[in-house]
Write a protein that holds these residues in place. Structure first.
Motif, PDB file in Angstrom:
ATOM      1  N   CYS A   1      26.697  31.911  44.956  1.00 40.83           N
ATOM      2  CA  CYS A   1      27.568  30.747  45.083  1.00 40.83           C
ATOM      3  C   CYS A   1      28.777  30.911  44.155  1.00 40.83           C
ATOM      4  O   CYS A   1      28.686  31.561  43.102  1.00 40.83           O
ATOM      5  CB  CYS A   1      26.829  29.473  44.713  1.00 40.83           C
ATOM      6  N   MET A   2      29.891  30.298  44.544  1.00 40.39           N
ATOM      7  CA  MET A   2      31.102  30.376  43.710  1.00 40.39           C
ATOM      8  C   MET A   2      32.103  29.305  44.157  1.00 40.39           C
ATOM      9  O   MET A   2      32.023  28.778  45.279  1.00 40.39           O
ATOM     10  CB  MET A   2      31.754  31.753  43.843  1.00 40.39           C
ATOM     11  N   TRP A   3      33.021  29.005  43.258  1.00 39.12           N
ATOM     12  CA  TRP A   3      34.204  28.236  43.614  1.00 39.12           C
ATOM     13  C   TRP A   3      35.327  29.229  43.916  1.00 39.12           C
ATOM     14  O   TRP A   3      35.484  30.241  43.223  1.00 39.12           O
ATOM     15  CB  TRP A   3      34.621  27.325  42.463  1.00 39.12           C
ATOM     16  N   ILE A   4      36.126  28.923  44.929  1.00 40.87           N
ATOM     17  CA  ILE A   4      37.152  29.866  45.355  1.00 40.87           C
ATOM     18  C   ILE A   4      38.380  29.110  45.848  1.00 40.87           C
ATOM     19  O   ILE A   4      38.269  28.027  46.433  1.00 40.87           O
ATOM     20  CB  ILE A   4      36.588  30.798  46.460  1.00 40.87           C
ATOM     21  N   LYS A   5      39.552  29.681  45.592  1.00 35.49           N
ATOM     22  CA  LYS A   5      40.813  29.053  45.994  1.00 35.49           C
ATOM     23  C   LYS A   5      41.800  30.149  46.378  1.00 35.49           C
ATOM     24  O   LYS A   5      42.064  31.050  45.583  1.00 35.49           O
ATOM     25  CB  LYS A   5      41.373  28.214  44.850  1.00 35.49           C
ATOM     26  N   SER A   6      42.340  30.067  47.588  1.00 32.41           N
ATOM     27  CA  SER A   6      43.293  31.084  48.037  1.00 32.41           C
ATOM     28  C   SER A   6      44.088  30.572  49.226  1.00 32.41           C
ATOM     29  O   SER A   6      43.608  29.754  50.011  1.00 32.41           O
ATOM     30  CB  SER A   6      42.554  32.377  48.437  1.00 32.41           C
ATOM     31  N   SER A   7      45.309  31.075  49.335  1.00 33.07           N
ATOM     32  CA  SER A   7      46.134  30.812  50.519  1.00 33.07           C
ATOM     33  C   SER A   7      46.735  32.114  51.029  1.00 33.07           C
ATOM     34  O   SER A   7      47.713  32.109  51.769  1.00 33.07           O
ATOM     35  CB  SER A   7      47.245  29.814  50.182  1.00 33.07           C
ATOM     36  N   ALA A   8      46.153  33.249  50.625  1.00 29.40           N
ATOM     37  CA  ALA A   8      46.690  34.561  50.999  1.00 29.40           C
ATOM     38  C   ALA A   8      46.547  34.798  52.500  1.00 29.40           C
ATOM     39  O   ALA A   8      45.595  34.348  53.131  1.00 29.40           O
ATOM     40  CB  ALA A   8      45.973  35.669  50.228  1.00 29.40           C
ATOM     41  N   SER A   9      47.513  35.525  53.054  1.00 25.17           N
ATOM     42  CA  SER A   9      47.497  35.842  54.477  1.00 25.17           C
ATOM     43  C   SER A   9      48.115  37.225  54.686  1.00 25.17           C
ATOM     44  O   SER A   9      49.082  37.582  54.011  1.00 25.17           O
ATOM     45  CB  SER A   9      48.297  34.786  55.252  1.00 25.17           C
TER      46      SER A   9
ATOM     47  N   MET B   1      42.131  36.669  52.628  1.00 27.22           N
ATOM     48  CA  MET B   1      42.190  36.526  51.170  1.00 27.22           C
ATOM     49  C   MET B   1      41.684  37.761  50.449  1.00 27.22           C
ATOM     50  O   MET B   1      41.875  37.903  49.248  1.00 27.22           O
ATOM     51  CB  MET B   1      41.397  35.300  50.718  1.00 27.22           C
ATOM     52  N   GLY B   2      41.044  38.696  51.168  1.00 25.75           N
ATOM     53  CA  GLY B   2      40.590  39.920  50.526  1.00 25.75           C
ATOM     54  C   GLY B   2      39.108  39.880  50.197  1.00 25.75           C
ATOM     55  O   GLY B   2      38.305  39.284  50.917  1.00 25.75           O
ATOM     56  N   THR B   3      38.725  40.495  49.069  1.00 23.96           N
ATOM     57  CA  THR B   3      37.325  40.699  48.703  1.00 23.96           C
ATOM     58  C   THR B   3      36.993  39.941  47.426  1.00 23.96           C
ATOM     59  O   THR B   3      37.318  40.409  46.324  1.00 23.96           O
ATOM     60  CB  THR B   3      37.037  42.197  48.489  1.00 23.96           C
ATOM     61  N   PRO B   4      36.323  38.785  47.512  1.00 19.43           N
ATOM     62  CA  PRO B   4      35.922  38.079  46.292  1.00 19.43           C
ATOM     63  C   PRO B   4      34.970  38.902  45.426  1.00 19.43           C
ATOM     64  O   PRO B   4      35.089  38.914  44.207  1.00 19.43           O
ATOM     65  CB  PRO B   4      35.248  36.810  46.823  1.00 19.43           C
ATOM     66  N   PHE B   5      34.009  39.612  46.067  1.00 15.29           N
ATOM     67  CA  PHE B   5      33.128  40.464  45.271  1.00 15.29           C
ATOM     68  C   PHE B   5      32.598  41.601  46.130  1.00 15.29           C
ATOM     69  O   PHE B   5      32.536  41.525  47.365  1.00 15.29           O
ATOM     70  CB  PHE B   5      31.957  39.674  44.659  1.00 15.29           C
ATOM     71  N   SER B   6      32.212  42.687  45.451  1.00 15.78           N
ATOM     72  CA  SER B   6      31.558  43.811  46.123  1.00 15.78           C
ATOM     73  C   SER B   6      30.545  44.426  45.168  1.00 15.78           C
ATOM     74  O   SER B   6      30.794  44.534  43.962  1.00 15.78           O
ATOM     75  CB  SER B   6      32.577  44.871  46.561  1.00 15.78           C
ATOM     76  N   TYR B   7      29.394  44.805  45.723  1.00 14.86           N
ATOM     77  CA  TYR B   7      28.332  45.431  44.946  1.00 14.86           C
ATOM     78  C   TYR B   7      28.014  46.766  45.591  1.00 14.86           C
ATOM     79  O   TYR B   7      27.652  46.831  46.777  1.00 14.86           O
ATOM     80  CB  TYR B   7      27.092  44.530  44.917  1.00 14.86           C
ATOM     81  N   ALA B   8      28.195  47.849  44.821  1.00 14.88           N
ATOM     82  CA  ALA B   8      27.965  49.203  45.320  1.00 14.88           C
ATOM     83  C   ALA B   8      26.838  49.858  44.521  1.00 14.88           C
ATOM     84  O   ALA B   8      26.691  49.611  43.318  1.00 14.88           O
ATOM     85  CB  ALA B   8      29.244  50.044  45.216  1.00 14.88           C
TER      86      ALA B   8
ATOM     87  N   VAL C   1      31.631  44.158  41.205  1.00 14.85           N
ATOM     88  CA  VAL C   1      33.056  43.992  40.927  1.00 14.85           C
ATOM     89  C   VAL C   1      33.555  42.711  41.588  1.00 14.85           C
ATOM     90  O   VAL C   1      33.213  42.420  42.745  1.00 14.85           O
ATOM     91  CB  VAL C   1      33.857  45.209  41.446  1.00 14.85           C
ATOM     92  N   LEU C   2      34.379  41.969  40.876  1.00 12.97           N
ATOM     93  CA  LEU C   2      35.035  40.776  41.419  1.00 12.97           C
ATOM     94  C   LEU C   2      36.496  41.106  41.696  1.00 12.97           C
ATOM     95  O   LEU C   2      37.190  41.632  40.827  1.00 12.97           O
ATOM     96  CB  LEU C   2      34.938  39.611  40.440  1.00 12.97           C
ATOM     97  N   GLY C   3      36.950  40.815  42.916  1.00 15.15           N
ATOM     98  CA  GLY C   3      38.370  40.970  43.236  1.00 15.15           C
ATOM     99  C   GLY C   3      38.756  42.235  43.964  1.00 15.15           C
ATOM    100  O   GLY C   3      39.892  42.358  44.410  1.00 15.15           O
ATOM    101  N   GLN C   4      37.826  43.203  44.110  1.00 13.35           N
ATOM    102  CA  GLN C   4      38.151  44.450  44.795  1.00 13.35           C
ATOM    103  C   GLN C   4      36.961  44.904  45.645  1.00 13.35           C
ATOM    104  O   GLN C   4      35.807  44.602  45.334  1.00 13.35           O
ATOM    105  CB  GLN C   4      38.498  45.570  43.809  1.00 13.35           C
TER     106      GLN C   4
ATOM    107  N   ALA D   1      42.259  43.784  48.441  1.00 13.74           N
ATOM    108  CA  ALA D   1      42.091  43.085  47.165  1.00 13.74           C
ATOM    109  C   ALA D   1      42.106  41.578  47.374  1.00 13.74           C
ATOM    110  O   ALA D   1      42.791  41.058  48.260  1.00 13.74           O
ATOM    111  CB  ALA D   1      43.192  43.496  46.197  1.00 13.74           C
ATOM    112  N   PHE D   2      41.366  40.878  46.536  1.00 13.78           N
ATOM    113  CA  PHE D   2      41.342  39.418  46.586  1.00 13.78           C
ATOM    114  C   PHE D   2      42.599  38.858  45.929  1.00 13.78           C
ATOM    115  O   PHE D   2      43.024  39.323  44.873  1.00 13.78           O
ATOM    116  CB  PHE D   2      40.098  38.893  45.855  1.00 13.78           C
TER     117      PHE D   2
END
Length: 435
Positions: A259-267, A270-277, A357-360, A374-375
């Motif tokens: 769960c998370m709070w998120i805010k974006s208006s990208a177009s 919005m990209g990748t809030p998180f990724s786990y590798a 990682v958060l944001g990529q 990218a987020f």
């Protein structure tokens, strides 16, 4: 010119017209009318044209000089043509690169990502130069806004040290604006080669990173008294160097709630809030919204589309729950379940010892970031549980209930997060607005 068979006559470059007439008429100058004859002399392949001629020594030297001059002219013209061909090839290559940057190739749907060996989430073209400059301008504007906030803070606290540092940072921003303007002019005039452009961009991005860090240090004085979880991460533009890394890895999990709070208006996207590798699998667990596709959750490269509508520049609370048994998943937006499904990577446990990682989006373990994925936006209260939350628990999180528990696997706290590349920490305001 290739040599002919032995005994053949060599074809000589033609001299200018007056000399040619002289050659034809010279044998007849000492003879009377009616006695004119023409002599054709065979010249060996390695012979000297001047020695073979019947002309006097002066005329022979003149002819030899003319031949050498013609030969030099031909060589110069040949060299000029080769240089022009090389220039044309270079210009064609540059034009091709410009055209490839100006066209944004939209990715395919869902599992169409397969077939790309390097980019595990597809391959969008890199931003064009104009877009990059626009992003730099946005970052500078963001820094200016933060400095204005610091000005207000310094007025209230009358700190001379804060004022001095603020002035230094303002001067650095002014210098950066001049660099960006100079780069725009160079691009318009075609003075920057691709290599020089890359170097200039690297210098500006390095300065921006340093500037972000110094402003963050300056803002720290405003944050010392806040709770450790009352912060948000801000990613102001698409880059392949802004991100945050969770210090702790995930354990082996047969169920989870994220769960998370998120805010974006990208177009677009919005990209990748998180990724786990994890080793051998870059897409072990990923949340991404890219191109014109809806937001997706990936588990071991298997995909489910999530019915979220959050790209409006407002704060939203989202949760995704999953169990390995039958691959059952649920999606919540602002405390309400908006979708569910099954058969998402059934009976596949989430593997341990990976990098979160958060944001990529990671194409390799802990790296391989692509700016197009990218987020862009703000993110807060990222929590992970190793179980499925109940609808009541999700609602409590979305309404900022004081009884809502933090994640038992990953809890949102400043001490658990490292930030890189200019991503910044701000005080989280969404829950204060709700309460």
């Amino acid at each position: 010119m290739a040599a002919g068979p032995p005994g053949s006559r060599r074809l000589l470059p033609l001299p200018p017209l007056p000399l040619l007439l002289l050659l034809l008429l010279a044998p007849a100058l000492g003879q009377g009318p009616g006695q004119t004859r023409f002599v054709c002399t065979s010249v060996p392949l390695d012979g000297d044209v001047c020695a073979a001629s019947a002309l006097g020594s002066g005329s022979a030297e003149e002819l030899k000089g003319t031949v050498l001059q013609l030969r030099e002219t031909v060589l110069q013209q040949k060299e000029t043509i080769m240089n022009q061909k090389e220039t044309i090839r270079e210009l064609t290559a540059k034009l091709g690169r410009c055209e490839s940057q100006s066209v944004l190739e939209m990715p395919g749907e869902g599992k169409g990502r397969k077939g790309f060996s390097k980019n595990t989430m597809g391959d969008l073209s890199r931003p064009a130069a104009a877009e990059t400059l626009s992003q730099l301008g946005q970052t500078l504007q963001s820094l200016k806004t933060r400095l204005e906030n610091l000005e207000q803070f310094s007025r209230m606290n009358s700190s001379s040290q804060t004022n001095n540092l603020k002035d230094i940072l303002q001067n650095k921003i002014d210098d950066l604006e001049k660099q960006v303007l100079s780069r725009v002019n160079s691009l318009e005039e075609g003075k920057l080669s691709p290599r020089n452009e890359s170097e200039e961009r690297g210098k500006i991005e390095s300065t921006l990173t340093s500037l972000h860090q110094r402003i963050s240090d300056l803002e720290k004085g405003q944050k010392d008294n806040r709770p450790p979880d009352r912060f948000q991460l801000t990613f102001p533009l698409r880059t392949n160097y802004m991100y945050a890394k969770v210090k702790k890895s995930l354990p082996e999990m047969y169920a989870f709630s994220i769960c998370m709070w998120i805010k974006s208006s990208a177009s677009p996207g919005m990209g990748t809030p998180f990724s786990y590798a994890v080793p051998g699998q870059a897409n072990e667990l990923v949340l991404i919204e890219w191109g014109n596709n809806p937001m997706e959750i990936l588990i071991n490269d298997k995909v489910a589309k999530l019915p979220f509508a959050i790209n409006d520049g407002k704060w939203h609370h989202i949760c995704v729950t999953w169990t390995t048994r039958d691959g059952v998943w649920e999606a919540y937006q602002d405390g309400t379940q908006t979708g569910n499904g099954e058969n998402l990577a059934p009976y596949h446990p989430i593997k341990p010892q990976g990098i979160l990682v958060l944001g990529q989006e990671q194409d390799t373990l802990g790296g391989g970031f692509d700016a197009t994925q990218a987020f862009v936006g703000e993110l807060a209260h990222f929590n992970v549980w190793d179980r499925k939350l109940s609808p009541g628990e999700v609602y409590g999180l979305a309404t900022c209930s004081s009884k809502a528990a933090a994640g038992n696997v990953i809890a949102w706290a400043e001490a658990n997060i490292d930030i890189y590349g200019g991503a910044t920490k701000w005080t989280f305001e969404a829950c204060r607005q709700l309460n």
